[in-house]
Design a protein around this motif. Sequence first.
Motif, short mmCIF file in Angstrom:
data_model
loop_
_atom_site.label_atom_id
_atom_site.label_comp_id
_atom_site.label_asym_id
_atom_site.label_seq_id
_atom_site.Cartn_x
_atom_site.Cartn_y
_atom_site.Cartn_z
N ALA A 194 -63.86 -12.60 4.21
CA ALA A 194 -63.62 -12.30 5.93
C ALA A 194 -63.31 -10.90 6.24
O ALA A 194 -62.57 -10.23 5.44
CB ALA A 194 -62.59 -13.51 6.44
N TYR A 201 -54.93 -20.04 14.34
CA TYR A 201 -56.35 -19.95 13.96
C TYR A 201 -57.13 -20.85 14.57
O TYR A 201 -56.95 -22.41 14.53
CB TYR A 201 -56.73 -20.08 12.20
CG TYR A 201 -55.83 -18.76 11.64
CD1 TYR A 201 -56.39 -17.56 11.20
CD2 TYR A 201 -54.49 -18.83 11.16
CE1 TYR A 201 -55.68 -16.58 10.72
CE2 TYR A 201 -53.93 -17.83 10.67
CZ TYR A 201 -54.52 -16.56 10.60
OH TYR A 201 -53.83 -15.50 9.77
N VAL A 208 -64.71 -19.72 3.02
CA VAL A 208 -64.17 -18.49 3.64
C VAL A 208 -63.06 -18.11 3.02
O VAL A 208 -61.89 -18.90 3.37
CB VAL A 208 -63.99 -18.52 5.25
CG1 VAL A 208 -63.73 -17.18 5.75
CG2 VAL A 208 -65.52 -18.92 5.92
N LYS A 235 -62.34 -8.32 9.51
CA LYS A 235 -61.95 -8.46 10.87
C LYS A 235 -62.77 -7.82 11.71
O LYS A 235 -63.59 -6.52 11.31
CB LYS A 235 -60.49 -7.88 11.16
CG LYS A 235 -59.53 -8.45 10.29
CD LYS A 235 -58.29 -7.84 10.83
CE LYS A 235 -56.93 -8.59 9.88
NZ LYS A 235 -55.96 -7.82 10.01
N CYS A 238 -59.08 -15.08 4.96
CA CYS A 238 -59.10 -15.06 6.46
C CYS A 238 -57.86 -15.37 7.06
O CYS A 238 -57.39 -15.10 8.24
CB CYS A 238 -60.13 -16.15 6.95
SG CYS A 238 -59.95 -17.92 6.53
N GLY A 244 -57.79 -18.95 2.62
CA GLY A 244 -58.98 -19.37 3.08
C GLY A 244 -59.13 -20.88 3.15
O GLY A 244 -58.00 -21.60 2.76
N LYS A 287 -62.67 -12.65 15.39
CA LYS A 287 -63.50 -13.32 14.50
C LYS A 287 -63.17 -12.84 13.10
O LYS A 287 -63.02 -11.43 12.84
CB LYS A 287 -65.06 -13.10 14.74
CG LYS A 287 -66.08 -14.00 13.87
CD LYS A 287 -67.47 -13.75 14.34
CE LYS A 287 -68.35 -14.21 13.22
NZ LYS A 287 -69.67 -13.99 13.76
N LEU A 288 -62.77 -13.57 11.98
CA LEU A 288 -62.34 -13.34 10.79
C LEU A 288 -63.16 -13.76 9.81
O LEU A 288 -63.01 -13.03 8.72
CB LEU A 288 -60.79 -14.10 10.61
CG LEU A 288 -59.83 -13.60 11.62
CD1 LEU A 288 -58.69 -14.49 11.22
CD2 LEU A 288 -59.55 -12.07 11.75
N GLY A 289 -64.03 -14.53 9.84
CA GLY A 289 -64.93 -14.83 8.97
C GLY A 289 -66.07 -15.85 9.41
O GLY A 289 -65.86 -16.73 10.36
#
Length: 190
Positions: A5, A42, A31, A7, A34, A167, A16-18
């Motif tokens: 991931a 999240y 992923v 940023k 993240c 993740g 959106k992180l991944g």
Amino acid sequence: SQITAAKTSGVGGLVKLGEVAVTSATATMTVDNCFTSSYDLYKIVGYASPATAGANLYFRWRTGGGSGSSYTTSDYSWITEGQYIQDGSTAQYLNWNFADNHARLGSDVGDGTDKAVNFQILTTDPNTQQLAHPFFTGTASWKLNTSGRFASAHIGNNNAAAIDATGFSCLFSSGNIAKGQVIVYGFQQS
């Protein structure tokens, strides 16, 4: 498929992180990197279609950052509760396990282009900076392999151990993911 991931800018309080997308058969959607101490909440959204009819969609935490590994210790407690509809009638759908090596997002999923598990998950502090154990809540809907049933359900998971997840991965209990996509967002903190 696996992605680490990165940023990006956020819209409406989400960053959106991944993301990972699958367009041909692959074993897992993963992923990594993240979940960090930068966010406490999240949101994970996605779908997965199985290559093998009757497979169950698993969710597993991952630890170890960019070179992470899936957490498979049998301390996942998960529940899927909702309704299914079939030929104009409906009934309760309930499936659960108290000590499993995965969380469950959907069970007995039919194969084909119109059959996938569609899900959204809210997870609180999976990196366990504030809480002792990671857990999540969410919803899922899917077409079952059994008798063409369609199910819509609440999904939830709690782990009996502090995992410090960095993740996650999604995979089917048998066969590959034929098509799928997952995106993870962090809620901006003030």
